[in-house]
Scaffold this motif. Structure first.
Motif, mmCIF file in Angstrom:
data_model
loop_
_atom_site.group_PDB
_atom_site.id
_atom_site.type_symbol
_atom_site.label_atom_id
_atom_site.label_comp_id
_atom_site.label_asym_id
_atom_site.label_seq_id
_atom_site.Cartn_x
_atom_site.Cartn_y
_atom_site.Cartn_z
ATOM 1 N N GLY A 69 0.869 -1.251 0.211
ATOM 2 C CA GLY A 69 0.274 -0.069 0.125
ATOM 3 C C GLY A 69 0.847 1.264 -0.057
ATOM 4 O O GLY A 69 1.689 1.452 -0.502
ATOM 5 N N ARG A 70 0.595 2.163 0.855
ATOM 6 C CA ARG A 70 1.231 3.276 1.187
ATOM 7 C C ARG A 70 2.868 3.100 1.910
ATOM 8 O O ARG A 70 3.530 4.024 1.893
ATOM 9 N N TYR A 71 3.103 1.952 2.300
ATOM 10 C CA TYR A 71 4.357 1.870 3.349
ATOM 11 C C TYR A 71 5.298 1.111 2.417
ATOM 12 O O TYR A 71 4.830 0.243 1.514
ATOM 13 N N SER A 72 6.411 1.593 2.521
ATOM 14 C CA SER A 72 7.592 0.762 2.147
ATOM 15 C C SER A 72 8.870 0.621 2.899
ATOM 16 O O SER A 72 8.984 1.648 3.768
ATOM 17 N N ILE A 73 9.663 -0.353 2.674
ATOM 18 C CA ILE A 73 11.049 -0.314 3.054
ATOM 19 C C ILE A 73 11.928 -0.458 2.050
ATOM 20 O O ILE A 73 11.703 -1.149 1.205
ATOM 21 N N VAL A 74 12.837 0.605 2.267
ATOM 22 C CA VAL A 74 13.729 0.472 0.946
ATOM 23 C C VAL A 74 15.162 0.459 1.450
ATOM 24 O O VAL A 74 15.570 0.894 2.654
ATOM 25 N N ALA A 75 16.346 0.086 0.527
ATOM 26 C CA ALA A 75 17.452 -0.197 0.846
ATOM 27 C C ALA A 75 18.381 0.239 -0.354
ATOM 28 O O ALA A 75 17.936 0.021 -1.547
ATOM 29 N N ASP A 76 19.382 0.838 -0.350
ATOM 30 C CA ASP A 76 20.410 1.198 -1.430
ATOM 31 C C ASP A 76 21.946 1.030 -0.871
ATOM 32 O O ASP A 76 22.249 1.702 0.146
ATOM 33 N N MET A 77 22.629 0.127 -1.625
ATOM 34 C CA MET A 77 23.710 -0.165 -1.222
ATOM 35 C C MET A 77 24.804 -0.055 -2.475
ATOM 36 O O MET A 77 24.366 0.013 -3.296
ATOM 37 N N MET A 78 26.174 0.647 -2.035
ATOM 38 C CA MET A 78 26.790 0.953 -3.201
ATOM 39 C C MET A 78 28.287 0.804 -2.701
ATOM 40 O O MET A 78 28.750 0.983 -1.602
ATOM 41 N N PHE A 79 29.353 0.271 -3.564
ATOM 42 C CA PHE A 79 30.882 -0.036 -3.127
ATOM 43 C C PHE A 79 31.387 0.521 -4.479
ATOM 44 O O PHE A 79 31.308 0.048 -5.600
ATOM 45 N N THR A 80 32.345 1.357 -4.184
ATOM 46 C CA THR A 80 33.208 1.796 -5.370
ATOM 47 C C THR A 80 34.779 1.763 -4.882
ATOM 48 O O THR A 80 35.091 2.159 -3.870
ATOM 49 N N LYS A 81 35.586 1.599 -5.938
ATOM 50 C CA LYS A 81 37.082 1.686 -5.809
ATOM 51 C C LYS A 81 37.578 2.759 -7.059
ATOM 52 O O LYS A 81 37.281 2.123 -8.075
ATOM 53 N N ILE A 82 38.175 3.696 -6.659
ATOM 54 C CA ILE A 82 38.720 4.573 -7.551
ATOM 55 C C ILE A 82 40.103 4.859 -7.308
ATOM 56 O O ILE A 82 40.644 5.043 -6.319
ATOM 57 N N SER A 83 40.921 5.035 -8.430
ATOM 58 C CA SER A 83 42.485 5.217 -8.364
ATOM 59 C C SER A 83 42.459 6.287 -9.426
ATOM 60 O O SER A 83 42.065 6.228 -10.606
ATOM 61 N N LEU A 84 43.419 7.213 -8.951
ATOM 62 C CA LEU A 84 43.738 8.518 -9.931
ATOM 63 C C LEU A 84 45.104 9.187 -9.602
ATOM 64 O O LEU A 84 45.492 9.160 -8.406
ATOM 65 N N ALA A 85 45.532 9.640 -10.365
ATOM 66 C CA ALA A 85 46.922 10.327 -10.147
ATOM 67 C C ALA A 85 46.626 12.152 -10.637
ATOM 68 O O ALA A 85 46.041 12.095 -11.872
ATOM 69 N N TYR A 86 47.089 12.866 -9.950
ATOM 70 C CA TYR A 86 46.358 14.442 -10.185
ATOM 71 C C TYR A 86 47.441 15.283 -9.900
ATOM 72 O O TYR A 86 48.048 15.227 -8.679
ATOM 73 N N GLY A 87 47.801 15.937 -10.832
ATOM 74 C CA GLY A 87 48.775 17.197 -10.460
ATOM 75 C C GLY A 87 48.314 18.287 -9.751
ATOM 76 O O GLY A 87 47.211 18.703 -9.975
#
Length: 261
Positions: free
Chosen positions: A92-110
């Motif tokens: 109906g009008r009720y909800s249970i929500v979930a959101d999961m994320m995992f990221t790996k980022i590599s960079l070289a920056y001057g």
């Protein structure tokens, strides 16, 4: 990573042939207009890919912050790994929500001035998980608008290596875990029986000074079994405690497949 996107999209199309599920997207969710009413619970899960780039300021152990601002065209080159999924249980009008994320980022920056260091190499691993309860403020034939509220847990691990300048050779690894309270709106509008727009916006804080998440998607029902969804997501967090600074924005396009049962 580009090849992974092509493979994932092909799987999304094949998923449209599987029985017994209906359309859903990430993160807002609702069944098609003709299927919204019902007395039982409905469940949805949405795995998706997010070509997330990272920009902002990171620091550790009291060292000067490193400002990251990579070129947008190098997002896929900098992204080592990304895994995301959302889920929803609704009655109906009720909800249970979930959101999961995992990221790996590599960079070289001057670095801009190069006095303390000429180049900063940054490796960032980020996990964020949100679980909340929702209530529909508006629930019509072709639209739904939910208010959601819940906790979001973060874990950020950052390794910084400096090259050149006065801090040449300095490196370190630091991490932090914290929880923020988040609240906001999630909604969907059906343009037709097979095409819909979704959007969401959440904001909060607690462990962090500020924490926000916003995005929009366009969904296309492949069949009654699945939807293909594409959109854009951006989130930001400003955490600064005990010499560890993680003031960043992650943003980029998303592509996923949505299943409902």
């Amino acid at each position: 990573m580009k090849q992974a996107y092509a493979t994932f999209f092909a799987l999304a199309v094949l998923a449209g042939m599987a029985p017994h599920v209906a359309a859903q997207d990430a993160p807002p969710s609702a069944p098609p207009p003709a299927e919204r009413e019902g007395s039982g619970w409905s469940f949805a899960i949405t795995p998706y890919l997010w070509a997330a780039g990272l920009s902002g300021d990171v620091a550790q152990f009291g060292l000067p912050p490193v400002h990251i601002s990579p070129d947008f065209g190098k997002v896929l080159d900098n992204l080592d790994f990304a895994a995301m999924a959302t889920g929803e249980a609704r009655k109906g009008r009720y909800s249970i929500v979930a959101d999961m994320m995992f990221t790996k980022i590599s960079l070289a920056y001057g670095t801009p001035r190069g006095a303390l260091a000429e180049t900063a190499r940054v490796k960032s691993s980020t996990f964020a998980g949100f679980v909340g309860g929702g209530y529909s403020l508006a629930h019509g034939d072709r639209h739904i608008l939910d208010f959601v509220l819940g906790p979001k847990i973060w874990n950020a691990d950052v390794k910084i290596g400096l090259e050149g300048g006065l801090l040449n050779g300095r490196s370190g690894n630091d991490n932090a875990t914290w929880v923020d309270a988040m609240g906001g709106l999630r909604g969907r509008y059906w343009l037709s029986d097979s095409l819909y727009l979704s959007g969401w916006g959440l904001i909060g804080g607690g462990g962090a000074n500020i924490d926000w998440d916003a995005g929009a998607t366009l969904g296309l029902r492949i069949s009654r079994t699945a939807s293909a969804v594409a959109g854009y997501r951006a989130l930001g967090v400003d955490y600064d405690r005990d010499g560890f600074r993680f003031d960043i924005v992650q943003q980029g396009p998303t592509l996923g497949v949505s299943l409902n049962f």
